[in-house]
Write an enzyme that holds these catalytic residues in place. Structure first.
Site, PDB file in Angstrom:
ATOM      1  CG  ASP A  13      68.657  55.799  79.575  1.00 39.24           C
ATOM      2  OD1 ASP A  13      67.536  56.112  79.167  1.00 39.24           O
ATOM      3  OD2 ASP A  13      69.176  56.283  80.599  1.00 39.24           O
ATOM      4  CE  LYS A  16      63.898  49.817  78.942  1.00 42.06           C
ATOM      5  NZ  LYS A  16      65.151  50.487  79.315  1.00 42.06           N
ATOM      6  N   GLY A  40      62.327  57.282  77.781  1.00 39.83           N
ATOM      7  CA  GLY A  40      62.500  57.882  76.458  1.00 39.83           C
ATOM      8  C   GLY A  40      63.000  56.784  75.548  1.00 39.83           C
ATOM      9  CG  HIS A  41      61.373  53.396  75.213  1.00 38.08           C
ATOM     10  ND1 HIS A  41      60.316  52.646  75.636  1.00 38.08           N
ATOM     11  CD2 HIS A  41      62.253  53.391  76.244  1.00 38.08           C
ATOM     12  CE1 HIS A  41      60.555  52.198  76.864  1.00 38.08           C
ATOM     13  NE2 HIS A  41      61.718  52.647  77.254  1.00 38.08           N
ATOM     14  CD  GLN A 226      61.361  53.967  83.945  1.00 36.69           C
ATOM     15  OE1 GLN A 226      60.479  53.231  84.340  1.00 36.69           O
ATOM     16  NE2 GLN A 226      61.137  54.914  83.063  1.00 36.69           N
TER      17      GLN A 226
HETATM   18  P1  IMP Z   1      61.913  59.143  88.232  1.00 37.66           P
HETATM   19  O1  IMP Z   1      61.586  57.843  87.577  1.00 37.66           O
HETATM   20  O2  IMP Z   1      61.687  60.324  87.347  1.00 37.66           O
HETATM   21  O3  IMP Z   1      61.255  59.286  89.563  1.00 37.66           O
HETATM   22  O4  IMP Z   1      63.500  59.153  88.528  1.00 37.66           O
HETATM   23  C1  IMP Z   1      64.118  58.264  89.468  1.00 37.66           C
HETATM   24  C2  IMP Z   1      65.493  57.821  88.993  1.00 37.66           C
HETATM   25  O5  IMP Z   1      65.324  56.957  87.860  1.00 37.66           O
HETATM   26  C3  IMP Z   1      66.397  58.948  88.525  1.00 37.66           C
HETATM   27  O6  IMP Z   1      67.741  58.600  88.826  1.00 37.66           O
HETATM   28  C4  IMP Z   1      66.213  58.965  87.017  1.00 37.66           C
HETATM   29  O7  IMP Z   1      67.324  59.503  86.342  1.00 37.66           O
HETATM   30  C5  IMP Z   1      66.050  57.476  86.740  1.00 37.66           C
HETATM   31  N1  IMP Z   1      65.260  57.206  85.559  1.00 37.66           N
HETATM   32  C6  IMP Z   1      63.920  57.316  85.408  1.00 37.66           C
HETATM   33  N2  IMP Z   1      63.533  56.966  84.188  1.00 37.66           N
HETATM   34  C7  IMP Z   1      64.640  56.608  83.524  1.00 37.66           C
HETATM   35  C8  IMP Z   1      64.875  56.099  82.218  1.00 37.66           C
HETATM   36  O8  IMP Z   1      63.972  55.891  81.406  1.00 37.66           O
HETATM   37  N3  IMP Z   1      66.169  55.844  81.919  1.00 37.66           N
HETATM   38  C9  IMP Z   1      67.186  56.014  82.799  1.00 37.66           C
HETATM   39  N4  IMP Z   1      67.016  56.457  84.038  1.00 37.66           N
HETATM   40  C10 IMP Z   1      65.747  56.750  84.403  1.00 37.66           C
END
Ligand code: IMP
Length: 432
Positions: A13, A16, A40-41, A226
Site C-alpha cells: 500500500d 506503487k 489494490g492499486h 504488496q
Molecule cells: P494474502 O496475500 O491475502 O495471503 O495476505 C497475507 C498478508 O499480506 C496479510 O497480512 C495481508 O493483509 C497482506 N497483504 C496482501 N496483499 C496486500 C496488499 O496489497 N497490501 C497490503 N497488505 C497486503
C-alpha cells in the site's frame, strides 16, 4: 537498454499504482509480475478514482501495452469484472493493450474457500489474509497441481484436470473444515461464462515479448504488488503473502535475465502502514496513529480494513533497499504528515539490551524490537498544491534530506497527493 522495476519498500500500500501510472506515460510496456487480487492499486486521474487489482497500472494510457506475467495468480472472475468496469468507464481494453500469460496460475473459487476456511480455523495466530485465495493458489502451483491459464481454454481436458485437483480439496473441505463438496462440473461451467471474454488477451510467450522490447530499447516497467516486508522468504514470516515481492521476482516471473532489470525504484510512504497481523515496530497505537490513518485514508482498497499506522521506519527501509538493490526511492503521501507538532523517524531498535540498526531476520525478534525514534519539527503547510521540490517548506525538506542521507539512496520522486500531477520530480526516472 534495461527495464525499471517498481516495488513496495514497506508492507504494501505504498502507492506503487500511482507511480506506475505516472511512469507509464513515458513507457512502452508495463509488466505486473506477482501477487493477485490481494493487491489494490488506486489511480486518480483528474480527480477520478480507478482501483485495479490484477490489471497493470498502466492501463489508463490507452497506447501502452500491459502484461500480466506468469508469476501472477489470476482470479479469472475478478479479472473479467475489472475489464468490464474499465470498458464501462470508456476504456476499450483491446488485445494490444492487455496481454495475459498462458502460463500464469488460474486462481479458482476453491482457492478462496480454502483461504477463508484456514483463516477461520486459525482463531489466534491468524495471518489476516485478504481472503482472495492467494496462498492456496501459489501452493497448488508449487505442488504442481495448479491449472495454468492455457488449461482453461482446452475444453477437452479441463474437466478431468478439475476433477483431479478437487479430489484432494474436497477431502480437506469435508474432513477438516466441515464444508460442502465443490463439484468439478460446476467450476467447469463457471469458467465457461468468462473464457470467451479472456481469450483475446491470451499470450503464449511473455518472455519473448518482454525480451524483444528490452532489446529494441523500449521502456519496460515492471510493477510489483504488496511490499518487501511481506515477501515469502524475506518478510516477517509467516505474516507474509505467498509470493516473492522483491525486484528479483520480476525477472523470474517475466522470464528475462536479472541484469536486464537495472533501475530498481523503491516506493515508500513518508510514514508506515501495515494491514493484517504481524510485527510492526514503528506502530503508533495512540491518537497520532489515528490522525495518520484518518488523514491518509488508510483503509484497504481490497478489503476495506483499517490499516495500522506508524512512523517511517528507516531500519526496515534500509533492509528493503538491500534486498531489492533499490537505487532510486519514491516517497509517497508526504502531504499526509502535515499538522503534527513533531514527526518521528525510527532510526534503530532496542533489542535484548542492545541497539541494532539492521532489521532482524527472525520474526520473533522483530516483534520484540523497541523502536528508537528521532523527532523532527513538524509543519502545518498544505503540501498538496506544491509543484516543485524547492517550494517545499523548510521543515519538510529537512525531513526528506534526513531520510535520503540515512538510507544512502537518492529520493528521486515525492508525491504530495493522489493525482498524477501531484508528483514532484527531483530527478526524472526516464531521461526525456
Ligand atoms: P494474502 O496475500 O491475502 O495471503 O495476505 C497475507 C498478508 O499480506 C496479510 O497480512 C495481508 O493483509 C497482506 N497483504 C496482501 N496483499 C496486500 C496488499 O496489497 N497490501 C497490503 N497488505 C497486503
Amino acid at each position: 537498454m534495461s527495464a525499471t522495476v517498481v516495488i513496495g519498500a514497506q508492507w504494501g500500500d505504498e502507492g506503487k499504482g500511482k507511480l506506475v501510472d505516472v511512469l507509464a506515460g513515458n513507457a512502452d510496456l508495463i509488466v505486473r509480475f506477482q501477487g493477485g487480487s490481494n493487491a489494490g492499486h488506486t489511480l486518480v486521474v483528474n480527480g477520478k478514482k480507478t482501483v485495479l487489482h490484477l490489471i497493470p497500472s498502466g492501463i489508463l494510457h490507452t497506447d501502452k501495452t500491459c502484461v500480466i506475467a506468469s508469476g501472477v495468480v489470476i482470479d479469472i472472475f475478478g479479472l473479467t469484472d475489472e475489464i468490464k468496469k474499465l470498458k464501462e468507464a470508456g476504456f476499450n481494453i483491446t488485445s494490444s493493450q492487455l496481454l495475459i500469460s498462458d502460463n500464469a496460475t488460474a486462481l479458482l473459487p476453491y482457492h478462496k474457500v480454502l483461504d477463508k476456511a484456514r483463516e477461520e480455523a486459525l482463531l489466534a495466530g491468524k495471518i489476516g489474509t485478504t481472503g482472495k485465495g492467494i496462498g492456496p493458489a501459489y501452493e497448488d502451483r508449487s505442488a504442481r497441481r495448479a491449472l495454468v491459464m492455457a488449461d482453461l481454454f482446452d475444453t477437452d481436458t479441463l474437466l478431468s484436470k478439475l476433477e483431479f485437483v478437487l479430489k484432494e480439496k474436497n477431502a480437506l473441505f469435508k474432513g477438516l473444515y466441515d464444508l460442502p463438496e465443490i463439484k468439478a462440473k460446476d467450476i467447469f461451467d463457471q469458467i465457461q461464462t468468462v473464457i470467451a471474454e479472456l481469450k483475446p488477451y491470451r499470450t503464449a510467450d511473455v518472455s519473448y515479448l518482454v525480451s524483444q522490447k528490452i532489446k529494441q530499447g523500449k521502456r519496460v516497467v515492471f510493477e510489483g504488488a504488496q511490499g518487501t516486508l511481506l515477501d515469502i522468504y524475506h518478510g516477517t514470516y509467516p505474516f507474509v503473502t505467498s509470493s516473492s515481492t522483491i525486484a528479483g521476482a520480476g525477472s523470474i516471473s517475466a522470464g528475462v535475465g536479472p541484469h536486464q532489470l537495472s533501475k530498481i525504484v523503491g516506493v515508500f510512504k513518508a510514514y508506515c502502514t501495515r494491514v493484517g497481523s504481524g510485527p510492526f515496530p514503528s506502530e503508533l497505537t495512540d491518537e497520532v496513529g489515528t490522525k495518520i490513518q484518518k488523514d491518509g485514508h488508510e483503509f484497504g482498497s481490497t478489503t476495506g480494513r483499517a490499516r495500522r499506522c506508524g512512523w517511517l521506519d528507516l531500519v526496515a527501509l534500509k533492509y528493503a533497499i538491500r534486498l531489492n538493490g533499490i537505487n532510486s526511492l519514491a516517497m509517497m503521501k508526504l502531504d499526509v504528515l502535515t499538522g503534527h507538532e513533531q514527526v518521528g523517524i525510527v532510526t534503530g531498535y532496542r533489542l535484548n539490551g542492545e541497539v541494532i540498526t539492521e532489521f532482524p531476520t527472525s520474526t520473533e525478534l522483530v516483534s520484540k524490537a523497541e523502536p528508537i525514534v528521532e523527532y523532527f519539527p513538524g509543519w502545518s503547510e498544505d503540501l498538496t498544491k506544491i509543484k516543485t521540490v524547492k517550494d517545499l517548506p523548510r521543515n519538510v525538506l529537512k525531513y526528506v534530506e534526513f531520510v535520503s542521507q540515512q538510507s544512502q539512496c537518492p529520493i528521486d520522486v515525492i508525491s504530495v497527493g493522489p493525482d498524477r500531477d501531484q508528483t514532484l520530480w527531483i530527478k526524472p526516472l526516464f531521461k526525456d
